[in-house]
Design a protein around this motif. Structure first.
Motif, PDB file in Angstrom:
ATOM      1  N   ASP A 161       0.817  -1.228   0.045  1.00  0.00           N
ATOM      2  CA  ASP A 161       0.029   0.058   0.059  1.00  0.00           C
ATOM      3  C   ASP A 161       0.781   1.189  -0.131  1.00  0.00           C
ATOM      4  N   SER A 162       0.643   2.060  -1.189  1.00  0.00           N
ATOM      5  CA  SER A 162       1.742   3.340  -1.058  1.00  0.00           C
ATOM      6  C   SER A 162       0.953   4.111  -2.047  1.00  0.00           C
ATOM      7  N   HIS A 163       1.373   5.494  -1.994  1.00  0.00           N
ATOM      8  CA  HIS A 163       0.846   6.460  -2.713  1.00  0.00           C
ATOM      9  C   HIS A 163      -0.640   6.537  -3.244  1.00  0.00           C
ATOM     10  N   SER A 164      -1.372   6.226  -2.193  1.00  0.00           N
ATOM     11  CA  SER A 164      -2.934   6.292  -2.281  1.00  0.00           C
ATOM     12  C   SER A 164      -3.339   5.013  -3.209  1.00  0.00           C
ATOM     13  N   ALA A 165      -2.522   3.955  -3.129  1.00  0.00           N
ATOM     14  CA  ALA A 165      -3.000   2.894  -4.106  1.00  0.00           C
ATOM     15  C   ALA A 165      -2.672   1.454  -3.277  1.00  0.00           C
ATOM     16  N   HIS A 166      -3.294   0.488  -3.583  1.00  0.00           N
ATOM     17  CA  HIS A 166      -2.928  -0.937  -3.213  1.00  0.00           C
ATOM     18  C   HIS A 166      -2.729  -1.573  -4.389  1.00  0.00           C
ATOM     19  N   GLY A 199      -6.150   9.266  -4.678  1.00  0.00           N
ATOM     20  CA  GLY A 199      -5.756   8.108  -5.471  1.00  0.00           C
ATOM     21  C   GLY A 199      -6.764   7.888  -6.921  1.00  0.00           C
ATOM     22  N   LYS A 200      -7.885   8.103  -6.500  1.00  0.00           N
ATOM     23  CA  LYS A 200      -8.935   7.928  -7.830  1.00  0.00           C
ATOM     24  C   LYS A 200      -8.731   8.959  -8.862  1.00  0.00           C
ATOM     25  N   MET A 249      -5.712  10.565  -9.213  1.00  0.00           N
ATOM     26  CA  MET A 249      -4.457  10.450  -9.818  1.00  0.00           C
ATOM     27  C   MET A 249      -4.533   9.375 -11.043  1.00  0.00           C
ATOM     28  N   ALA A 250      -5.327   8.352 -10.468  1.00  0.00           N
ATOM     29  CA  ALA A 250      -5.511   7.212 -11.531  1.00  0.00           C
ATOM     30  C   ALA A 250      -6.230   7.620 -12.633  1.00  0.00           C
ATOM     31  N   ALA A 251      -7.343   8.507 -12.609  1.00  0.00           N
ATOM     32  CA  ALA A 251      -7.982   8.979 -13.730  1.00  0.00           C
ATOM     33  C   ALA A 251      -7.410   9.734 -14.566  1.00  0.00           C
ATOM     34  N   THR A 252      -6.146  10.783 -14.009  1.00  0.00           N
ATOM     35  CA  THR A 252      -5.655  11.424 -14.795  1.00  0.00           C
ATOM     36  C   THR A 252      -4.317  11.076 -15.415  1.00  0.00           C
ATOM     37  N   LEU A 253      -3.421  10.139 -14.629  1.00  0.00           N
ATOM     38  CA  LEU A 253      -2.354   9.788 -14.951  1.00  0.00           C
ATOM     39  C   LEU A 253      -2.241   8.200 -15.233  1.00  0.00           C
ATOM     40  N   GLY A 254      -3.195   7.709 -14.775  1.00  0.00           N
ATOM     41  CA  GLY A 254      -3.333   5.967 -14.941  1.00  0.00           C
ATOM     42  C   GLY A 254      -2.793   5.591 -16.057  1.00  0.00           C
ATOM     43  N   ARG A 255      -3.527   6.111 -17.228  1.00  0.00           N
ATOM     44  CA  ARG A 255      -3.062   5.461 -18.542  1.00  0.00           C
ATOM     45  C   ARG A 255      -1.758   5.724 -19.170  1.00  0.00           C
ATOM     46  N   LEU A 256      -1.055   7.004 -18.464  1.00  0.00           N
ATOM     47  CA  LEU A 256      -0.024   7.238 -19.070  1.00  0.00           C
ATOM     48  C   LEU A 256       1.241   6.271 -18.327  1.00  0.00           C
ATOM     49  N   LEU A 281       7.864 -18.119 -16.852  1.00  0.00           N
ATOM     50  CA  LEU A 281       7.631 -17.438 -15.717  1.00  0.00           C
ATOM     51  C   LEU A 281       6.660 -16.214 -15.971  1.00  0.00           C
ATOM     52  N   SER A 282       5.800 -15.992 -15.195  1.00  0.00           N
ATOM     53  CA  SER A 282       4.492 -15.228 -15.424  1.00  0.00           C
ATOM     54  C   SER A 282       4.384 -14.162 -14.309  1.00  0.00           C
ATOM     55  N   MET A 283       3.972 -12.879 -14.435  1.00  0.00           N
ATOM     56  CA  MET A 283       3.885 -11.872 -13.450  1.00  0.00           C
ATOM     57  C   MET A 283       2.980 -11.120 -13.787  1.00  0.00           C
ATOM     58  N   THR A 284       1.907 -10.901 -12.678  1.00  0.00           N
ATOM     59  CA  THR A 284       0.765  -9.895 -12.881  1.00  0.00           C
ATOM     60  C   THR A 284       1.168  -8.916 -12.060  1.00  0.00           C
ATOM     61  N   PHE A 285       0.488  -7.699 -12.307  1.00  0.00           N
ATOM     62  CA  PHE A 285       0.631  -6.417 -11.395  1.00  0.00           C
ATOM     63  C   PHE A 285      -0.651  -5.917 -11.741  1.00  0.00           C
ATOM     64  N   ALA A 286      -1.106  -5.587 -10.487  1.00  0.00           N
ATOM     65  CA  ALA A 286      -2.575  -4.405 -10.255  1.00  0.00           C
ATOM     66  C   ALA A 286      -2.354  -3.383  -9.362  1.00  0.00           C
ATOM     67  N   GLY A 287      -2.910  -2.472  -9.885  1.00  0.00           N
ATOM     68  CA  GLY A 287      -2.821  -1.208  -8.711  1.00  0.00           C
ATOM     69  C   GLY A 287      -4.472  -0.658  -8.625  1.00  0.00           C
ATOM     70  N   VAL A 288      -4.884  -0.605  -7.378  1.00  0.00           N
ATOM     71  CA  VAL A 288      -6.417  -0.320  -7.221  1.00  0.00           C
ATOM     72  C   VAL A 288      -6.116   1.178  -6.418  1.00  0.00           C
ATOM     73  N   PRO A 289      -6.693   2.239  -7.039  1.00  0.00           N
ATOM     74  CA  PRO A 289      -6.560   3.366  -6.200  1.00  0.00           C
ATOM     75  C   PRO A 289      -7.524   3.489  -5.007  1.00  0.00           C
TER      76      PRO A 289
END
Length: 154
Positions: A88-93, A122-123, A125-132, A109-117
Motif C-alpha cells: 500500500d503506497s501513494h494512495s493505491a493498493h 488516488g482515484k 490520480m488514476a483517472a488523470t495519470l493512470g493510462r500514462l 515465468l509469469s507476473m501479474t501486477f495490479a494497482g487499485v486506487p
C-alpha cells in the motif's frame, strides 16, 4: 483478485532453465538487486529467514528516474509454484503475483501486477495519470523478467 484495478498488467517469459532455479532467483530477497538492475536495495522486516506468507521487506527501486521505497509482504504462497505480494503506497493498493510453470525443458515465468486506487486522491490520480503509467510500468516489469532470465540462464 483486484477488481476495478486502475492498472492491470500480465506478462510472461520463457526461460531456458529448470523451474527450481527460476524459483530460487525470484525468492532470494537478499540478492534481488543482483538479478534486477532496478532494485537498489532490499531490507528484510521479518526474522530474516525463509520466504513465505508473512515475509516482509522494504524494497528501494529506481522507477521513472527517481528512487522509490515500498514495504511489501507475501500474502499468498504455493511453494515452487507461485506467490503474491501486496503493498500500500501513494494512495493505491498493489498486488503482484509471480508464477513458475514447467515448460518443456525450461520454465514459463509469469507476473501479474495490479494497482487499485484508494481514497479520493488516488482515484483522481488514476483517472488523470493512470493510462500514462501503464506503458512505462509494463516496460519496467518486462525488463525485470528479461533480467531474471539472464541471471538464471547465464
Amino acid at each position: 483478485m483486484c477488481n476495478n484495478a486502475a492498472m492491470q498488467i500480465s506478462l510472461s517469459k520463457s526461460i531456458a532453465a529448470a523451474p527450481d532455479k527460476v524459483w530460487a532467483i525470484i525468492t532470494d530477497l537478499d540478492r534481488a538487486g543482483d538479478a534486477i538492475s532496478g532494485i537498489i536495495k532490499t531490507e528484510r522486516l521479518d526474522d530474516g529467514t525463509g520466504f513465505g506468507v508473512g515475509t516482509r521487506w522494504r524494497e528501494t527501486r529506481r522507477m521513472f528516474g527517481k528512487e522509490a521505497t515500498e514495504e511489501m509482504e507475501v500474502s499468498a504462497f504455493d511453494p515452487q509454484r507461485s506467490y503474491t505480494v501486496t503493498a500500500d503506497s501513494h494512495s493505491a493498493h498493489y498486488v503482484s503475483t509471480w508464477s513458475v510453470v514447467p515448460d518443456g525443458e525450461g520454465t514459463s515465468l509469469s507476473m501479474t501486477f495490479a494497482g487499485v486506487p484508494q481514497g479520493l486522491f488516488g482515484k483522481v490520480m488514476a483517472a488523470t495519470l493512470g493510462r500514462l503509467m501503464v506503458g512505462s510500468t509494463r516496460k519496467a516489469l518486462q525488463k525485470d523478467l528479461d533480467e531474471i532470465a539472464e541471471a538464471v540462464e547465464g
